[in-house]
Design a protein around this motif. Structure first.
Motif, PDB file in Angstrom:
ATOM      1  N   VAL A   1      -8.005   8.470  -0.781  1.00 28.61           N
ATOM      2  CA  VAL A   1      -7.586   8.423   0.622  1.00 28.61           C
ATOM      3  C   VAL A   1      -7.371   9.860   1.091  1.00 28.61           C
ATOM      4  O   VAL A   1      -7.310  10.793   0.286  1.00 28.61           O
ATOM      5  CB  VAL A   1      -6.287   7.612   0.810  1.00 28.61           C
ATOM      6  CG1 VAL A   1      -6.485   6.178   0.366  1.00 28.61           C
ATOM      7  CG2 VAL A   1      -5.130   8.246   0.053  1.00 28.61           C
ATOM      8  N   SER A   2      -7.233  10.047   2.380  1.00 29.07           N
ATOM      9  CA  SER A   2      -7.021  11.399   2.894  1.00 29.07           C
ATOM     10  C   SER A   2      -5.577  11.842   2.647  1.00 29.07           C
ATOM     11  O   SER A   2      -4.658  11.022   2.653  1.00 29.07           O
ATOM     12  CB  SER A   2      -7.333  11.462   4.388  1.00 29.07           C
ATOM     13  OG  SER A   2      -6.354  10.770   5.132  1.00 29.07           O
TER      14      SER A   2
ATOM     15  N   TYR B   1       1.136   4.252  -2.715  1.00 29.92           N
ATOM     16  CA  TYR B   1       1.000   5.671  -2.374  1.00 29.92           C
ATOM     17  C   TYR B   1       2.134   6.500  -2.987  1.00 29.92           C
ATOM     18  O   TYR B   1       1.903   7.557  -3.588  1.00 29.92           O
ATOM     19  CB  TYR B   1       1.021   5.854  -0.852  1.00 29.92           C
ATOM     20  CG  TYR B   1      -0.254   5.453  -0.136  1.00 29.92           C
ATOM     21  CD1 TYR B   1      -1.380   5.010  -0.835  1.00 29.92           C
ATOM     22  CD2 TYR B   1      -0.339   5.513   1.254  1.00 29.92           C
ATOM     23  CE1 TYR B   1      -2.536   4.647  -0.163  1.00 29.92           C
ATOM     24  CE2 TYR B   1      -1.495   5.151   1.939  1.00 29.92           C
ATOM     25  CZ  TYR B   1      -2.590   4.710   1.215  1.00 29.92           C
ATOM     26  OH  TYR B   1      -3.742   4.349   1.874  1.00 29.92           O
TER      27      TYR B   1
ATOM     28  N   ARG C   1       0.833  -1.197   0.000  1.00 30.56           N
ATOM     29  CA  ARG C   1       0.000   0.000   0.000  1.00 30.56           C
ATOM     30  C   ARG C   1       0.874   1.255   0.000  1.00 30.56           C
ATOM     31  O   ARG C   1       0.601   2.223  -0.708  1.00 30.56           O
ATOM     32  CB  ARG C   1      -0.924   0.000   1.206  1.00 30.56           C
ATOM     33  CG  ARG C   1      -1.837   1.214   1.298  1.00 30.56           C
ATOM     34  CD  ARG C   1      -2.805   1.255   0.129  1.00 30.56           C
ATOM     35  NE  ARG C   1      -3.758   0.153   0.206  1.00 30.56           N
ATOM     36  CZ  ARG C   1      -4.616  -0.148  -0.774  1.00 30.56           C
ATOM     37  NH1 ARG C   1      -4.628   0.554  -1.899  1.00 30.56           N
ATOM     38  NH2 ARG C   1      -5.448  -1.168  -0.631  1.00 30.56           N
TER      39      ARG C   1
ATOM     40  N   ALA D   1      -3.872  11.827  -3.451  1.00 31.48           N
ATOM     41  CA  ALA D   1      -4.906  11.427  -2.491  1.00 31.48           C
ATOM     42  C   ALA D   1      -6.262  11.328  -3.166  1.00 31.48           C
ATOM     43  O   ALA D   1      -7.047  10.401  -2.903  1.00 31.48           O
ATOM     44  CB  ALA D   1      -4.952  12.424  -1.340  1.00 31.48           C
TER      45      ALA D   1
END
Length: 298
Positions: free
Chosen positions: A30-31, A11, A7, A25
């Protein structure tokens, strides 16, 4: 034990592709704080930054970041193949070589041949550029290693000298200085000069004159080496260049004399450079050794 999760690899690759935390993001749904935290933890674990943070600008990859993402993308593709039972071989390794424009006609093709002989499965690309273009490419991770002169690079660059180069004065055979075995900067001061239009190259030449208390006159700034040689062969002034083809004729078949400049302080090193002084990618380290062995003293 695996300290970086798939993951987190995902990112970091997303940040590299999109150039900002906010865009990555949004793409990953995702935040932004979660993404920022993951990036900080990975960089802390690795011990070096993957991105250069610039206020008001996109996040630029460091050379180590570019190498990390190249490998991370391969890892993610292989993980996806495992999930789909596709066990085909991974892609080839990439290497990006840079070469200063005036050196490229002499060193680029031999360098490419040396690398292809050593790396049979490499995806090799190159760019011939200006000093500024090469430095920016090295800092942004678009170039892995570059062949250039040892000019304008600070302590953030690792450099290995290949050989020293001395400048030549270019002039027609009927010039008063054409029969000398070598000339000094002082002897050239009274003649109009033809310099490169490449800013740092011209600044370097003019700086050598100033260091010796001399004030030369610049008649032309040539956009290429052959334009400079042609202008010199036609008597438009004396060209000064570190790059010196073995031919005694310009492109338009005018005879040209090349006289070495004797001043010891004019010697300049041709180097193999990369951004960063710490450990580099294994492939880059091997490529450096191949090029140093093959190009030193040419």
């Amino acid at each position: 034990m695996l300290y970086v999760s798939l993951r987190q690899y995902e990112y970091i690759c997303a940040v590299g592709r999109h150039g900002s935390l906010s865009a990555a993001a949004q793409h990953l749904n995702v935040s932004q704080p979660a993404l920022s935290t993951a990036l900080t933890r990975v960089e802390a674990h690795l011990g070096f930054p993957l991105f250069v943070r610039r206020r008001g600008a996109a996040m630029a990859l460091t050379p180590q970041g570019r190498a990390f993402i190249d490998q991370a993308e391969v890892l993610l593709k292989n993980a996806a193949r495992i999930e789909t039972s596709d066990t085909s071989a991974p892609g080839t390794t990439r290497l990006r070589l840079g070469c200063f424009t005036d050196l490229a006609p002499f060193l680029l093709a031999p360098a490419l041949q040396l690398l292809r002989d050593r790396f049979t499965d490499i995806n090799l690309t190159y760019v011939a550029g200006s000093f500024e273009g090469l430095l920016n490419g090295l800092m942004d991770g678009q170039i892995d290693i570059a062949i250039t002169y040892d000019l304008t690079m600070d302590a953030g660059f690792a450099r290995t000298k290949l050989f020293d180069s001395r400048p030549k004065a270019l002039m027609p055979p009927d010039h008063p200085l054409a029969t000398t075995t070598e000339v000094t900067l002082a002897a050239l001061e009274g003649y109009p000069l033809i310099l490169s239009s490449e800013g740092l190259s011209a600044q370097h030449i003019l700086g050598l004159f100033r260091q010796n208390g001399l004030r030369p006159t610049v008649a032309h700034r040539a956009a290429s080496l052959e334009i400079q040689r042609s202008l010199a062969a036609h008597g438009e002034g004396i060209g000064i260049s570190y790059a010196s083809p073995p031919s005694s004729f310009s492109y338009d078949n005018k005879h040209l004399v090349s006289v070495p400049i004797a001043n010891p302080d004019t010697a300049e090193s041709v180097v193999l450079a990369r951004h960063g002084t710490g450990p580099s990618d294994t492939v880059i380290e091997k490529a450096e050794r191949v090029l140093v062995a093959g190009l030193t003293g040419v």
